[in-house]
Design a protein around this motif. Structure first.
Motif, PDB file in Angstrom:
ATOM      1  N   HIS A   1      41.127  44.681  43.700  1.00  0.00           N
ATOM      2  CA  HIS A   1      41.061  43.245  43.970  1.00  0.00           C
ATOM      3  C   HIS A   1      42.189  42.461  43.299  1.00  0.00           C
ATOM      4  O   HIS A   1      42.205  41.232  43.374  1.00  0.00           O
ATOM      5  N   ASN A   2      43.092  43.165  42.616  1.00  0.00           N
ATOM      6  CA  ASN A   2      44.236  42.510  41.989  1.00  0.00           C
ATOM      7  C   ASN A   2      45.346  43.550  41.859  1.00  0.00           C
ATOM      8  O   ASN A   2      45.255  44.465  41.040  1.00  0.00           O
ATOM      9  N   ASP A   3      46.396  43.405  42.663  1.00  0.00           N
ATOM     10  CA  ASP A   3      47.442  44.418  42.707  1.00  0.00           C
ATOM     11  C   ASP A   3      48.295  44.462  41.452  1.00  0.00           C
ATOM     12  O   ASP A   3      49.171  45.323  41.333  1.00  0.00           O
ATOM     13  N   ASN A   4      48.090  43.543  40.517  1.00  0.00           N
ATOM     14  CA  ASN A   4      48.861  43.536  39.275  1.00  0.00           C
ATOM     15  C   ASN A   4      48.059  44.041  38.083  1.00  0.00           C
ATOM     16  O   ASN A   4      48.544  43.999  36.943  1.00  0.00           O
ATOM     17  N   VAL A   5      46.852  44.528  38.320  1.00  0.00           N
ATOM     18  CA  VAL A   5      45.987  44.985  37.226  1.00  0.00           C
ATOM     19  C   VAL A   5      45.725  46.482  37.377  1.00  0.00           C
ATOM     20  O   VAL A   5      45.335  46.949  38.444  1.00  0.00           O
ATOM     21  N   ILE A   6      45.947  47.211  36.281  1.00  0.00           N
ATOM     22  CA  ILE A   6      45.733  48.653  36.269  1.00  0.00           C
ATOM     23  C   ILE A   6      44.978  49.043  35.004  1.00  0.00           C
ATOM     24  O   ILE A   6      45.167  48.433  33.944  1.00  0.00           O
ATOM     25  N   ALA A   7      44.105  50.024  35.121  1.00  0.00           N
ATOM     26  CA  ALA A   7      43.351  50.532  33.966  1.00  0.00           C
ATOM     27  C   ALA A   7      43.863  51.929  33.631  1.00  0.00           C
ATOM     28  O   ALA A   7      44.263  52.692  34.518  1.00  0.00           O
ATOM     29  N   SER A   8      43.829  52.257  32.347  1.00  0.00           N
ATOM     30  CA  SER A   8      44.277  53.578  31.891  1.00  0.00           C
ATOM     31  C   SER A   8      43.250  54.148  30.918  1.00  0.00           C
ATOM     32  O   SER A   8      42.647  53.413  30.128  1.00  0.00           O
ATOM     33  N   ALA A   9      43.055  55.465  30.992  1.00  0.00           N
ATOM     34  CA  ALA A   9      42.115  56.168  30.117  1.00  0.00           C
ATOM     35  C   ALA A   9      42.879  57.242  29.352  1.00  0.00           C
ATOM     36  O   ALA A   9      43.816  57.837  29.875  1.00  0.00           O
ATOM     37  N   SER A  10      42.442  57.508  28.125  1.00  0.00           N
ATOM     38  CA  SER A  10      43.252  58.351  27.249  1.00  0.00           C
ATOM     39  C   SER A  10      42.399  59.280  26.400  1.00  0.00           C
ATOM     40  O   SER A  10      41.182  59.112  26.270  1.00  0.00           O
TER      41      SER A  10
END
Length: 471
Positions: A92-101
């Motif tokens: 829903h927002n092409d500028n937001v990304i999540a990362s898992a580590s």
């Protein structure tokens, strides 16, 4: 009396074509972490790739237009203190990304439309709740700011990214390492696979397993499962003889698969990518040099083999473009971003047609960038189908929309004063007045800092233009 031998399908002649050399992304040090993740995530604006990084974890975000050789000093996203295992763009927002580590955290990032001058180290929000590495991320398909994470602690956690809070915690469902998780079309159910050899269909809001299948594939290697648009479940796994298999299941009769096919004897886990608009499943194996695609129908044998795209180099990861990011003028029905050791190569899946007109049958309305629900609405039990958009005139990505995180004030939930801690009304009024003044001062300071950060970013952008000789 005529007899139809060949099954009729508009996708029978789909073929894959790799991009030209100048349209690929080269000199990228793709991560060597041994985790069955796709290592790549794409949307209509960016391609993100997990890369090697010293002293922590990092991933690279490239605008789709920035093809060719990537500078070795290209800015990275480097907030994690251990290798990044999974990344996922917000639908829903092409500028937001999540990362898992492996550092047990999930971070959510706001990516600017321009290329920053230095590494990004400050996420919009850090989500802490896992006690071991986090290897799975997937956003809710219809509710705003709802993110699922799963880790080595056998936990599935649902977050409200807009407040930085944990919505739900599924801690008694899985008994071993979780291999993958996938939402159904409206986000009311989850399907997960686990090292304990069970496929579970879960209602996350009731925290109940509504359907369960033990050993959908007899082999010991990991199983993957995804939802089909009609509610069926597609799985990939291994037989007792270590042959790779695919299967299709109906939840109404979960005991036996309605279709089961054996593939080959390769070791790589098959990652399924699904296009609900065309009902095609693409299978990409880690270490393979091919992409196989199958059409799912309501007619036996239900899973119909279409074709195979083959290349010379083995793939280390794969990104799958949402339908709204495709080129409809070329009858493109899917686009992959295939990771090699030092390169990311776009591959277009196309239906050969001579007409230049818009092909209605290839492009039904598809999920757009607007959420159908707020997080609180979904949590309260409401469901909604995705809001669809037409691709007739092509899709134009919306401008950068800032992700705002509004944390609830913990002081609002402070316990009432007990009898032994009573205060005079004047002291209470004074403390409230002082507290309000402090909070107001903090708010003003935060606004000033954000304004300065925005100004610095704009100046960096202008400096970059001068440096590149565009001005």
């Amino acid at each position: 009396m005529s007899r139809r031998v060949v099954r009729q399908s508009k996708f029978r002649h789909v073929f894959g074509q790799a991009a030209k050399a100048n349209q690929a992304y080269e000199d990228i040090r793709v991560s060597k972490v041994t985790w069955d993740s796709s290592f790549c995530a794409v949307n209509p604006k960016f391609v993100a790739i997990i890369v090697e990084a010293g002293g922590g974890g990092a991933f690279m975000v490239l605008p789709l237009s920035k093809t060719g050789r990537v500078d070795k000093n290209f800015p990275l996203v480097t907030g994690h203190t251990a290798p990044v295992l999974d990344i996922d763009w917000c639908p829903h927002n092409d500028n937001v990304i999540a990362s898992a580590s492996e550092d047990t955290t999930v971070m959510v990032w706001q990516i600017p439309d321009y290329v920053p001058m230095r590494n990004m180290t400050e996420p919009v929000v850090t989500l802490e709740g896992h006690s071991k590495r986090v290897g799975i991320l997937t956003w809710h398909p219809t509710a705003r700011n709802v993110l699922l994470s799963a880790g080595g602690d056998n936990l599935v956690i649902l977050w409200n990214v807009g407040t930085g809070e944990m919505l739900l915690r599924l801690d008694e469902v899985h008994t071993d390492l979780i291999y993958n998780a996938c939402w159904n079309r409206n986000g009311s159910l989850l399907v997960t696979t686990c090292k304990d050899k069970h496929v579970r269909v879960i209602d996350p809001r009731k925290q109940q397993v509504v359907a369960e299948k033990s050993k959908p594939h007899q082999g010991a290697r990991p199983v993957r499962a995804i939802f089909m648009a009609d509610g069926k479940i597609f799985t990939t796994g291994f037989s007792k003889m270590s042959e790779r298999q695919l299967a299709l299941w109906d939840l109404k009769s979960f005991e036996e698969p309605i279709a089961l096919q054996e593939m080959d004897t390769s070791n790589g886990v098959l990652l399924p990518f699904y296009d609900p608009d065309s009902s095609i499943v693409y299978l990409c194996g880690k270490g393979d040099s091919s992409i196989r695609y199958f059409e799912i129908t309501d007619e036996p044998p239900y899973v119909h083999y279409l074709s195979t795209y083959s290349s010379k180099e083995p793939q280390r990861g794969m990104g799958f473009m949402p339908k709204r990011g495709l080129d409809v003028s070329k009858c493109e029905i899917a686009r992959f971003f295939k990771l090699h050791e030092r390169k990311c190569e776009p591959i277009a899946m196309t239906v050969p047609r001579k007409s230049d007109l818009f092909q209605d049958d290839l492009y039904p309305d598809t999920p757009g960038p607007e959420p159908a629900l707020e997080a609180d609405e979904w949590l309260s039990g409401k469901d909604a189908e995705p809001i669809l958009v037409s691709l007739r005139d092509g899709y134009v990505p919306v401008k950068n929309r800032e992700l705002k995180v509004v944390r609830k004030n913990v002081l609002d939930n402070r316990p009432p004063l007990g009898p032994g801690r009573s205060q005079s009304s004047s002291d209470t009024n004074f403390s409230r007045l002082t507290l309000e003044e402090l909070l107001e001062e903090i708010r003003v300071l935060r606004q000033a800092v954000q304004a300065q950060e925005k100004r610095i970013s704009e100046l960096e952008h202008k400096l970059g233009q001068f440096t590149n000789g565009t001005d």
